[in-house]
Design a protein around this motif. Structure first.
Motif, PDB file in Angstrom:
ATOM      1  N   ARG A 127       3.990  -5.611  -6.844  1.00 61.41           N
ATOM      2  CA  ARG A 127       3.166  -5.682  -5.690  1.00 61.41           C
ATOM      3  C   ARG A 127       2.326  -4.519  -5.367  1.00 61.41           C
ATOM      4  NH1 ARG A 127       2.181  -4.901  -0.830  1.00 61.41           N
ATOM      5  NH2 ARG A 127       4.217  -3.715  -0.650  1.00 61.41           N
ATOM      6  N   ARG A 128       3.092  -3.284  -5.166  1.00 58.54           N
ATOM      7  CA  ARG A 128       2.425  -2.020  -4.622  1.00 58.54           C
ATOM      8  C   ARG A 128       1.440  -1.616  -5.835  1.00 58.54           C
ATOM      9  NH1 ARG A 128       7.786  -0.429  -3.377  1.00 58.54           N
ATOM     10  NH2 ARG A 128       7.856   0.636  -5.409  1.00 58.54           N
ATOM     11  N   LEU A 129       1.940  -1.744  -6.984  1.00 58.75           N
ATOM     12  CA  LEU A 129       0.881  -1.173  -8.092  1.00 58.75           C
ATOM     13  C   LEU A 129      -0.283  -2.044  -8.168  1.00 58.75           C
ATOM     14  CD1 LEU A 129       0.645   0.702 -10.536  1.00 58.75           C
ATOM     15  CD2 LEU A 129       2.092  -0.822 -11.919  1.00 58.75           C
ATOM     16  N   GLU A 130      -0.370  -3.427  -8.179  1.00 53.48           N
ATOM     17  CA  GLU A 130      -1.523  -4.275  -8.182  1.00 53.48           C
ATOM     18  C   GLU A 130      -2.149  -4.137  -6.952  1.00 53.48           C
ATOM     19  OE1 GLU A 130       0.227  -8.020 -10.874  1.00 53.48           O
ATOM     20  OE2 GLU A 130       0.562  -8.034  -8.731  1.00 53.48           O
ATOM     21  N   ALA A 131      -1.651  -3.783  -5.936  1.00 56.64           N
ATOM     22  CA  ALA A 131      -2.493  -3.566  -4.611  1.00 56.64           C
ATOM     23  C   ALA A 131      -3.292  -2.219  -4.830  1.00 56.64           C
ATOM     24  CB  ALA A 131      -1.703  -3.637  -3.414  1.00 56.64           C
ATOM     25  N   GLN A 132      -2.595  -1.412  -5.357  1.00 59.10           N
ATOM     26  CA  GLN A 132      -3.187   0.113  -5.487  1.00 59.10           C
ATOM     27  C   GLN A 132      -4.441  -0.090  -6.298  1.00 59.10           C
ATOM     28  OE1 GLN A 132      -0.540   3.114  -6.839  1.00 59.10           O
ATOM     29  NE2 GLN A 132      -2.399   4.468  -7.044  1.00 59.10           N
TER      30      GLN A 132
END
Length: 297
Positions: free
Chosen positions: A40-45
């Motif tokens: 989730r963090r990676l896709e948001a970044q």
């Protein structure tokens, strides 16, 4: 890029290769929710979806596949660079992940593993038992153990365990008292067979060899199973004949619970090999295990 970014990228690679959050979590020793949060963090970044998630599977999107192709060699180089430092230690440290077939996991690996772990107390041995052939690197393992005919030519193979093995045909004394003793493999067509189903779903025929003659038989019988212990118990109970790795049956033959037959026709084959992909930087735990096996042989 900070270390948390690198950890999230590593989580993405693990899930993409395993096609499953649960599978990746089991291999990495973390929770599925932790991997989900990292994605989730990676896709948001990045502002782009990397994985398509359904109830049955997880697959990379086009963007995810492109990222995966670039990350695999890069993360491999990082792991190799870090492992160079490990080589300066008095004793290697880390985790060695192995994928091993059931007969090796139960009958061959235990004694070898005990000696290896005693010699290298700072290495954690992480063993997964599986009878299907897999891409060990893509699945997150350092190496696998398989038999010669299942190893790709671009893999490095190191002998492990006995160099010759064989299948043994046997039955209980009560079975032979009731149905007689076969004198040729073709006689088995009129006998009850206890068959084994592999993880792939295949129930392979029994293959016998004598000189330049080969005979394949698919006997009918009361049991087809993928659980060795159940198959052996059925044979001891006199329900049918069993054709299996000698390591499983030898104690029962020695005790008289099973009687071997057609010994001249038993199939013999080369023992298992540890196999791993060729790469510039071999992880220190794997290098230690390979060196250990070569010293034992």
């Amino acid at each position: 890029m900070n270390l948390s970014n690198l950890a999230d990228l590593d989580a993405f690679v693990a899930v993409a290769q395993a096609h499953s959050f649960r599978g990746a979590a089991a291999l990495r020793g973390v929770s599925a929710s932790a991997l989900s949060e990292a994605l989730r963090r990676l896709e948001a970044q990045l502002g782009v979806r990397l994985l398509n998630r359904t109830t049955r599977s997880v697959t990379p999107t086009e963007a995810g596949q492109r990222l995966l192709e670039r990350l695999l060699p890069a993360l491999g180089e990082i792991a190799g660079a870090l492992d160079v430092v490990n080589s300066f230690r008095t004793s290697p440290k880390g985790t060695l992940r192995l994928n091993v077939p059931s007969v090796v996991a139960r009958q061959i690996l235990p004694s070898i593993a005990m000696r290896f772990m005693a010699a290298y107390p700072e290495i954690t041995l992480d063993v997964t038992m599986s009878d299907t052939f897999i891409d060990v690197l893509a699945a997150g393992f350092d190496a696998g153990i398989r038999y010669e005919e299942r190893i790709e030519r671009d893999m490095i193979a190191v002998p492990i365990g006995p160099r010759r093995q064989r299948f043994v045909l046997a039955g209980a004394p009560t079975y032979f008292d009731r149905y007689g003793v076969p004198t040729h493999p073709k006689d088995l067509l009129t006998h009850a067979g206890i068959r084994h189903r592999f993880q792939s779903g295949v129930v392979a025929p029994w293959e016998f060899e004598c000189g330049n003659k080969t005979v394949r038989i698919s006997p009918e019988g009361p049991l087809i199973a993928s659980v060795v212990e159940l198959e052996v118990e059925a044979a001891v109970a006199g329900l049918g004949l069993i054709y299996m790795f000698e390591e499983y049956l030898q104690p029962l033959i020695k005790s008289g619970a099973l009687v071997p037959v057609l010994a001249d026709w038993w199939q013999s084959f080369s023992g298992p090999f540890l196999y791993y992909p060729s790469r510039t930087h071999m992880p220190a735990p794997l290098r230690a295990f390979v060196d250990f096996l070569k010293e034992e042989n």
